[in-house]
Design a protein around this motif. Structure first.
Motif, PDB file in Angstrom:
ATOM      1  N   VAL A 153       0.867  -1.177   0.000  1.00 18.91           N
ATOM      2  CA  VAL A 153       0.000   0.000   0.000  1.00 18.91           C
ATOM      3  C   VAL A 153       0.906   1.230   0.000  1.00 18.91           C
ATOM      4  O   VAL A 153       1.541   1.552   1.002  1.00 18.91           O
ATOM      5  CB  VAL A 153      -0.928  -0.002   1.230  1.00 18.91           C
ATOM      6  N   PHE A 154       0.963   1.914  -1.124  1.00 14.93           N
ATOM      7  CA  PHE A 154       1.926   2.998  -1.329  1.00 14.93           C
ATOM      8  C   PHE A 154       1.364   4.300  -0.764  1.00 14.93           C
ATOM      9  O   PHE A 154       0.708   5.081  -1.446  1.00 14.93           O
ATOM     10  CB  PHE A 154       2.219   3.128  -2.824  1.00 14.93           C
ATOM     11  N   GLY A 192       5.201   1.830   6.955  1.00 10.89           N
ATOM     12  CA  GLY A 192       5.605   1.076   8.132  1.00 10.89           C
ATOM     13  C   GLY A 192       6.733   0.093   7.883  1.00 10.89           C
ATOM     14  O   GLY A 192       7.116  -0.646   8.800  1.00 10.89           O
ATOM     15  N   LEU A 193       7.287   0.088   6.675  1.00 10.41           N
ATOM     16  CA  LEU A 193       8.297  -0.910   6.325  1.00 10.41           C
ATOM     17  C   LEU A 193       9.734  -0.453   6.573  1.00 10.41           C
ATOM     18  O   LEU A 193      10.663  -1.258   6.480  1.00 10.41           O
ATOM     19  CB  LEU A 193       8.142  -1.318   4.851  1.00 10.41           C
ATOM     20  N   CYS A 214      10.739  -3.046  -4.574  1.00  5.99           N
ATOM     21  CA  CYS A 214      10.908  -4.430  -5.024  1.00  5.99           C
ATOM     22  C   CYS A 214      12.266  -4.980  -4.612  1.00  5.99           C
ATOM     23  O   CYS A 214      12.370  -6.125  -4.130  1.00  5.99           O
ATOM     24  CB  CYS A 214      10.760  -4.507  -6.540  1.00  5.99           C
ATOM     25  N   ASP A 215      13.308  -4.190  -4.791  1.00  9.85           N
ATOM     26  CA  ASP A 215      14.656  -4.647  -4.480  1.00  9.85           C
ATOM     27  C   ASP A 215      14.808  -4.913  -2.985  1.00  9.85           C
ATOM     28  O   ASP A 215      15.335  -5.950  -2.572  1.00  9.85           O
ATOM     29  CB  ASP A 215      15.659  -3.587  -4.940  1.00  9.85           C
ATOM     30  N   GLN A 216      14.334  -3.987  -2.173  1.00 10.30           N
ATOM     31  CA  GLN A 216      14.512  -4.132  -0.732  1.00 10.30           C
ATOM     32  C   GLN A 216      13.623  -5.220  -0.121  1.00 10.30           C
ATOM     33  O   GLN A 216      13.952  -5.775   0.935  1.00 10.30           O
ATOM     34  CB  GLN A 216      14.257  -2.784  -0.046  1.00 10.30           C
ATOM     35  N   LEU A 217      12.533  -5.565  -0.789  1.00 12.09           N
ATOM     36  CA  LEU A 217      11.660  -6.630  -0.295  1.00 12.09           C
ATOM     37  C   LEU A 217      11.959  -7.973  -0.947  1.00 12.09           C
ATOM     38  O   LEU A 217      11.312  -8.979  -0.648  1.00 12.09           O
ATOM     39  CB  LEU A 217      10.193  -6.260  -0.505  1.00 12.09           C
ATOM     40  N   GLY A 218      12.931  -7.995  -1.856  1.00  8.96           N
ATOM     41  CA  GLY A 218      13.349  -9.253  -2.464  1.00  8.96           C
ATOM     42  C   GLY A 218      12.398  -9.799  -3.505  1.00  8.96           C
ATOM     43  O   GLY A 218      12.295 -11.016  -3.697  1.00  8.96           O
ATOM     44  N   ALA A 219      11.698  -8.912  -4.220  1.00  5.95           N
ATOM     45  CA  ALA A 219      10.759  -9.360  -5.246  1.00  5.95           C
ATOM     46  C   ALA A 219      11.498  -9.802  -6.506  1.00  5.95           C
ATOM     47  O   ALA A 219      12.511  -9.206  -6.886  1.00  5.95           O
ATOM     48  CB  ALA A 219       9.784  -8.235  -5.596  1.00  5.95           C
TER      49      ALA A 219
END
Length: 243
Positions: free
Chosen positions: A28-29, A143-144, A162-167
């Motif tokens: 949720v952006f 909140g991330l 995407c990069d920081q969440l490993g997508a």
């Protein structure tokens, strides 16, 4: 993991749910500025003999301008007004009762105390996805604790998330394709896939005239959750930016 990232809109059009359906996880952006007269706090439904009308959630103008902090002015009053507006469908739309209950339950779930617009919109997305049988596994961006210090243009927000969440892949509506630079994504080894703008047409009754791309509430009024989900199941992805 295939990731989707979008601002939380108020009962958005059917294409928004197509993006959700094609993802494994949703962000949720909410780390953007609030924009008035935008889909953040309003959407469109039909109005007999006149075409369309807006259903709007008034917000507290004293709130911070960050979307994550924007407060609903009076949740109870807003919900009651929107339910009255939906009354135009009562004697014409076959799924009126189910949609009326969906909106009523959405507002009831957030209560009458201080309510953030983001949380109301997320509640609407959750309940609509449940009705459609679509998984909605989400996180709130603010909140991330993500680092956006390297963002230099609009297309990089999603890349950093995407990069920081490993997508492994990112799904976005085709209308936003122009802001992305394929070389940036290839350098990170992340694919991008785009949904196509849906052309969902359906019969409407009474004194109503069909209009495309209205709120999901209009679709659900006329054709019901099962048919909407069946339509979404037919829509493909375009993978133009393979890493």
């Amino acid at each position: 993991m295939r990731l989707g990232i979008m601002q939380p809109y108020f009962f958005p059009y059917v294409g928004y749910f197509d993006v959700i359906r094609k993802t494994d996880k949703w962000v949720v952006f909410d780390v953007v500025k609030y924009q008035s007269k935008h889909w953040m706090n309003r959407n469109r439904i039909l109005e007999p003999n006149k075409g369309e009308q807006y259903v709007t959630v008034p917000v507290d103008k004293r709130s911070s301008r960050e979307l994550s902090d924007i407060a609903v002015k009076d949740p109870r009053q807003a919900g009651e007004k929107i339910l009255r507006q939906l009354g135009v469908y009562r004697h014409a739309a076959p799924h009126y009762d189910a949609v009326h209950a969906l909106v009523e339950e959405t507002f009831a779930s957030v209560g009458e105390g201080p309510v953030r617009l983001r949380d109301l919109n997320v509640a609407g997305l959750e309940k609509t996805c449940a009705m459609l049988g679509i998984a909605f596994d989400y996180e709130i961006c603010s909140g991330l604790g993500l680092d956006f210090s390297n963002v230099q243009h609009a297309g990089q927000w999603a890349l950093e998330i995407c990069d920081q969440l490993g997508a492994a892949a990112y799904v976005n509506p085709s209308g936003g394709k122009a802001i992305f630079k394929p070389e940036d994504w290839r350098a990170r080894g992340i694919d991008i896939a785009f949904t196509r703008m849906p052309d969902f047409r359906y019969e409407v009754g009474g004194k109503f005239t069909f209009l495309p791309n209205l709120s999901i509430l209009d679709c659900l009024m006329w054709v019901g959750a099962e048919e909407v989900r069946g339509y979404l199941d037919t829509l493909p992805l375009d993978r133009d930016f393979a890493a």
